[in-house]
Design a protein around this motif. Structure first.
Motif, PDB file in Angstrom:
ATOM      1  N   CYS A  56       0.859  -1.184   0.000  1.00  0.00           N
ATOM      2  CA  CYS A  56       0.000   0.000   0.000  1.00  0.00           C
ATOM      3  C   CYS A  56       0.895   1.233   0.000  1.00  0.00           C
ATOM      4  CB  CYS A  56      -0.905  -0.002   1.221  1.00  0.00           C
ATOM      5  SG  CYS A  56      -1.981   1.452   1.293  1.00  0.00           S
ATOM      6  N   LYS A  58      -0.034   4.139   0.632  1.00  0.00           N
ATOM      7  CA  LYS A  58      -0.494   5.090   1.645  1.00  0.00           C
ATOM      8  C   LYS A  58       0.053   4.738   3.028  1.00  0.00           C
ATOM      9  CE  LYS A  58      -4.641   7.203   3.565  1.00  0.00           C
ATOM     10  NZ  LYS A  58      -6.118   7.205   3.565  1.00  0.00           N
ATOM     11  N   MET A  77      -1.581  -1.288 -10.988  1.00  0.00           N
ATOM     12  CA  MET A  77      -2.509  -0.668 -10.051  1.00  0.00           C
ATOM     13  C   MET A  77      -3.900  -1.132 -10.428  1.00  0.00           C
ATOM     14  SD  MET A  77      -2.625   1.610  -7.551  1.00  0.00           S
ATOM     15  CE  MET A  77      -3.688   2.800  -6.798  1.00  0.00           C
ATOM     16  N   PRO A  79      -8.054  -2.512  -8.993  1.00  0.00           N
ATOM     17  CA  PRO A  79      -9.117  -2.151  -8.049  1.00  0.00           C
ATOM     18  C   PRO A  79      -8.985  -2.920  -6.747  1.00  0.00           C
ATOM     19  CG  PRO A  79      -9.938  -3.680  -9.657  1.00  0.00           C
ATOM     20  CD  PRO A  79      -8.512  -3.381 -10.044  1.00  0.00           C
ATOM     21  N   ARG A  80      -7.873  -2.693  -6.064  1.00  0.00           N
ATOM     22  CA  ARG A  80      -7.588  -3.414  -4.836  1.00  0.00           C
ATOM     23  C   ARG A  80      -7.586  -2.441  -3.663  1.00  0.00           C
ATOM     24  NH1 ARG A  80      -5.452  -5.137  -9.224  1.00  0.00           N
ATOM     25  NH2 ARG A  80      -5.313  -7.348  -9.626  1.00  0.00           N
ATOM     26  N   TYR A  81      -8.101  -2.904  -2.551  1.00  0.00           N
ATOM     27  CA  TYR A  81      -8.167  -2.061  -1.369  1.00  0.00           C
ATOM     28  C   TYR A  81      -7.255  -2.615  -0.288  1.00  0.00           C
ATOM     29  CZ  TYR A  81     -12.105   0.193  -3.577  1.00  0.00           C
ATOM     30  OH  TYR A  81     -12.885   0.888  -4.443  1.00  0.00           O
ATOM     31  N   CYS A  82      -6.593  -1.734   0.391  1.00  0.00           N
ATOM     32  CA  CYS A  82      -5.691  -2.118   1.469  1.00  0.00           C
ATOM     33  C   CYS A  82      -6.495  -2.684   2.634  1.00  0.00           C
ATOM     34  CB  CYS A  82      -4.887  -0.897   1.912  1.00  0.00           C
ATOM     35  SG  CYS A  82      -3.780  -1.239   3.285  1.00  0.00           S
ATOM     36  N   ARG A  86      -7.759   0.579   4.236  1.00  0.00           N
ATOM     37  CA  ARG A  86      -8.923   0.571   3.343  1.00  0.00           C
ATOM     38  C   ARG A  86      -8.779   1.523   2.161  1.00  0.00           C
ATOM     39  NH1 ARG A  86     -10.431  -4.078   4.920  1.00  0.00           N
ATOM     40  NH2 ARG A  86     -11.507  -4.222   6.887  1.00  0.00           N
ATOM     41  N   GLY A  87      -7.588   2.054   1.976  1.00  0.00           N
ATOM     42  CA  GLY A  87      -7.339   2.924   0.831  1.00  0.00           C
ATOM     43  C   GLY A  87      -7.192   2.111  -0.439  1.00  0.00           C
ATOM     44  N   ARG A  88      -7.345   2.769  -1.546  1.00  0.00           N
ATOM     45  CA  ARG A  88      -7.198   2.112  -2.851  1.00  0.00           C
ATOM     46  C   ARG A  88      -5.814   2.444  -3.389  1.00  0.00           C
ATOM     47  NH1 ARG A  88     -11.581   2.360  -7.768  1.00  0.00           N
ATOM     48  NH2 ARG A  88     -10.575   0.760  -9.008  1.00  0.00           N
ATOM     49  N   TYR A  89      -4.811   1.909  -2.707  1.00  0.00           N
ATOM     50  CA  TYR A  89      -3.443   2.292  -3.019  1.00  0.00           C
ATOM     51  C   TYR A  89      -2.510   1.097  -3.190  1.00  0.00           C
ATOM     52  CZ  TYR A  89      -5.051   6.815  -1.383  1.00  0.00           C
ATOM     53  OH  TYR A  89      -5.741   7.978  -1.229  1.00  0.00           O
ATOM     54  N   ARG A  91      -0.223  -1.451  -4.869  1.00  0.00           N
ATOM     55  CA  ARG A  91       0.567  -1.513  -6.096  1.00  0.00           C
ATOM     56  C   ARG A  91       1.456  -2.745  -6.075  1.00  0.00           C
ATOM     57  NH1 ARG A  91       0.740   3.198  -9.004  1.00  0.00           N
ATOM     58  NH2 ARG A  91      -0.012   5.047  -7.967  1.00  0.00           N
TER      59      ARG A  91
END
Length: 101
Positions: A56, A58, A77, A79-82, A86-89, A91
């Motif tokens: 992530c 973030k 990148m 459509p995955r959420y941490c 819970r961020g969409r970051y 990689r």
């Protein structure tokens, strides 16, 4: 991020309430401390590896890269959420052992 992942893990443990703890949270922290001490005093685990596939950007937590059926292999990148913030970051990352290849 590390603290959050520890708290999240401890929430799935079946723990006995500590009568001297001020609250359930600090009772769980005491259990975490005991588990960490037992691990530190235990045998080495030569097969231990951190997740190296994704991170992530973030909060910095590492994770596995979970591909979707329609996932583009070259897409770093998606459509995955941490799971932590819970961020969409999330990689894809290149592990240090492969960075020089």
């Amino acid at each position: 991020a590390r603290e959050f992942s520890l708290v999240t893990a401890s929430r799935s443990w079946n723990m006995r309430a500590q009568p001297v703890a001020c609250c359930r949270f600090h009772s769980a922290v005491k259990e975490l401390r005991g588990s960490a001490k037992r691990l530190a005093n235990g045998k080495c685990l030569q097969t231990f590896r951190c997740f190296e596939e994704a991170q992530c950007s973030k909060c910095g937590i590492l994770s596995l890269w979970l591909a979707d059926e329609d996932d583009d292999e070259d897409d770093d990148m998606g459509p995955r959420y941490c799971a932590c913030c819970r961020g969409r970051y999330i990689r894809k990352v290149v592990p240090p052992s492969r960075a020089s290849l």
